[in-house]
Write an enzyme that holds these catalytic residues in place. Structure first.
Site, PDB file in Angstrom:
ATOM      1  N   ALA A 146       4.105   8.296   7.563  1.00 24.36           N
ATOM      2  CA  ALA A 146       3.926   6.680   7.380  1.00 24.36           C
ATOM      3  C   ALA A 146       3.907   6.233   5.914  1.00 24.36           C
ATOM      4  O   ALA A 146       3.641   7.101   4.979  1.00 24.36           O
ATOM      5  CB  ALA A 146       2.292   6.376   7.785  1.00 24.36           C
ATOM      6  N   ASP A 147       4.637   5.099   5.495  1.00 21.20           N
ATOM      7  CA  ASP A 147       4.643   4.736   4.259  1.00 21.20           C
ATOM      8  C   ASP A 147       3.614   3.608   3.879  1.00 21.20           C
ATOM      9  O   ASP A 147       3.423   3.169   2.911  1.00 21.20           O
ATOM     10  CB  ASP A 147       6.053   4.030   4.103  1.00 21.20           C
ATOM     11  CG  ASP A 147       7.229   5.280   4.045  1.00 21.20           C
ATOM     12  OD1 ASP A 147       7.624   5.371   2.842  1.00 21.20           O
ATOM     13  OD2 ASP A 147       7.697   5.622   5.102  1.00 21.20           O
ATOM     14  N   ARG A 148       3.257   3.037   5.310  1.00 18.05           N
ATOM     15  CA  ARG A 148       1.893   2.158   4.892  1.00 18.05           C
ATOM     16  C   ARG A 148       1.493   1.858   6.401  1.00 18.05           C
ATOM     17  O   ARG A 148       1.955   1.616   7.363  1.00 18.05           O
ATOM     18  CB  ARG A 148       2.543   0.703   4.427  1.00 18.05           C
ATOM     19  CG  ARG A 148       1.355  -0.280   4.036  1.00 18.05           C
ATOM     20  CD  ARG A 148       1.743  -1.606   3.508  1.00 18.05           C
ATOM     21  NE  ARG A 148       2.648  -1.321   2.405  1.00 18.05           N
ATOM     22  CZ  ARG A 148       2.323  -2.018   1.068  1.00 18.05           C
ATOM     23  NH1 ARG A 148       1.500  -2.831   1.068  1.00 18.05           N
ATOM     24  NH2 ARG A 148       3.118  -1.819  -0.063  1.00 18.05           N
TER      25      ARG A 148
END
Length: 358
Positions: free
Chosen positions: A245-247
Site C-alpha cells: 500500500a502507498d496510502r
C-alpha cells in the site's frame, strides 16, 4: 540474503538504481536533497517505505555537509527541504508522515534552550538514521503477522499459493519487505507451494523487480501478465492475494499500484482472501476515504516505450495513473507490524499508530 536497495553509513548514501534491474546492478550516489528528490521522482528508488527513508536520509547527508550558526536557520532549512521532498511522489503517504514528524522534532529542538545548534543537528540526524533499523524490524513483524493470518484462514491443508502485485520486497523498503516479507516468512516456514507475481505494467516492477527478488531468494515463483489473473484464479486454487500500500485511508480504502483494484474485484468473485501488508506509517488518518487520495499521473512515455523502444502507435493519447484505490469492502485484512486488522478497525488504530511512531 536479501538485496540491499539502500546503503548508508558515515554520512554517505547510495541507492540501487532500480531502472536498470534486472540486467544491471548499479548504485547511485545521493549527495543531498536534490539528488534524493530526482532519484524518487524518476523511480530509481520506489516503494512507499523506501521513498520515506531515502528522502529523509538525503536530508541527513546534506545536513552533515553544512555548518549552521543558529538554530532558527537550521529549522527553516529542514522544513523547506522536507516539504520539497514530499512533492517527489505525492501519493505515497509515508514520506509526508515522516516529514511531519521530523518537522515537529526540529521545532521542539529549536524551542529547547538547553540544546545548542550542533546538538540540534546531531539529534535530528540520529532520528533519521533510526528509521532504517525500525523499517527492518517492522517489516519482519509484518511478515510474521501476515504468515499467521494466511495460514490460520486457509481452507485447505498443505502449502499455500500466493498472488502478489508490483514490488513490495527489499527493493521497496530498507530490507525484507511488506507483502513480499509475508511471502518470505511463509517460505522460511516451508509453507510456500508457489508464488505468482504479475508483470505490473506499464513499469513492469513485477517482472523486473519482484521476479528478480524471488529468483534471488529461491522461492518457487511464476510470472504472469496482468491480464491473466482471472484465468489463474479460475484454473488454479489461490490461497490468498497479498499486496502492499502507498496510502491507506481512515476507512480502510487503500491506494496501491495501478491494477490492484481489478485484482481485488476478481479475488472477491472467486472467494480468494485479499490482504494488504503495510506499516502503520502508510495509514493516513487525515484522509476519510479513498475518494480523497490524490492519484499521481505519470508521463505517457512509460506506456508508449519500453526503454528507448517505442511500442505504441505514434500520436495515440495516453492515460497513465500510477495508482488505483481498492475499496475497503474488498479487503479481507490489513497486515501491520502490530497485527492484522479488518478495514473497519483501522480508525481505532489512530492512537496506537501515533504512539508507535513517537
Amino acid at each position: 540474503m536479501t538485496l540491499k536497495a539502500i546503503k548508508y553509513g558515515n554520512g554517505k548514501l547510495e541507492v540501487l538504481d532500480q531502472l536498470l534491474l534486472p540486467t544491471q546492478t548499479k548504485y547511485v550516489n545521493i549527495k543531498g536533497v536534490e539528488d534524493g528528490w530526482h532519484a524518487i521522482n524518476k523511480m530509481q528508488v520506489r516503494g512507499a517505505p523506501a521513498i520515506a527513508i531515502v528522502g529523509c536520509l538525503s536530508l541527513a547527508v546534506e545536513l552533515q555537509q553544512e555548518v549552521y550558526n543558529c538554530k532558527k536557520t537550521l529549522r527553516q532549512e529542514v522544513e523547506g527541504r522536507l516539504n520539497y521532498m514530499v512533492s517527489a511522489r505525492p501519493t505515497a503517504v509515508n514520506m509526508k508522515i515522516a516529514a511531519d514528524d521530523l518537522i515537529a522534532l526540529v521545532n521542539s529542538l529549536d524551542e529547547d534552550e538547553t540544546v545548542d545548534v550542533e546538538s540540534m543537528k546531531l539529534r535530528f540526524v540520529q532520528a533519521i538514521e533510526r528509521m532504517l533499523d525500525k523499517d527492518v524490524s517492522d517489516n519482519r513483524a509484518i511478515g510474521d503477522n501476515g504468515s499467521l493470518a494466511i495460514l490460520s484462514g486457509k481452507k485447505m491443508d498443505g502449502p499455500v499459493r500466493i498472488l502478489t502485485h508490483c514490488n513490495t520486497g527489499s527493493l521497496a523498503t530498507a530490507s525484507y519487505g511488506t507483502a513480499l516479507g509475508v511471502i518470505r516468512s511463509l517460505h522460511a516456514n516451508g509453507k510456500i507451494d508457489q508464488v505468482y507475481c504479475t508483470e505490473t505494467r506499464p513499469y513492469n516492477q513485477g517482472a523486473r523487480l519482484t521476479a528478480y527478488e524471488l529468483v534471488q531468494e529461491r522461492i518457487p515463483a511464476t510470472l504472469l501478465c496482468d491480464s491473466m489473473v482471472a484465468a489463474l484464479m479460475k484454473k488454479r486454487h489461490i490461497t490468498a492475494v497479498v499486496v502492499g500500500a502507498d496510502r491507506i485511508a481512515a476507512n480502510g480504502d487503500t491506494a496501491n499500484k495501478i491494477g490492484t483494484y481489478q485484482i481485488a474485484v476478481v479475488a472477491k468473485h472467486h472467494g480468494v482472501p485479499f490482504y494488504v501488508a503495510a506499516p502503520l506509517t502508510s495509514i493516513d488518518f487525515k484522509i476519510p476515504s479513498g475518494d480523497h487520495i490524490v492519484i499521481e499521473e505519470r508521463p505517457d512515455h512509460e506506456m508508449t516505450h519500453i526503454g528507448d523502444y517505442r511500442i505504441a502507435a505514434p500520436g495515440i493519447s495516453c492515460w497513465n495513473p500510477a495508482f488505483d484505490v481498492t475499496p475497503a469492502e474488498l479487503i479481507t485484512g490489513i497486515i501491520t507490524e502490530r497485527g492484522t486488522f479488518m478495514p473497519t478497525e483501522i480508525e481505532n488504530l489512530r492512537y496506537i499508530s501515533r504512539q508507535h511512531m513517537s
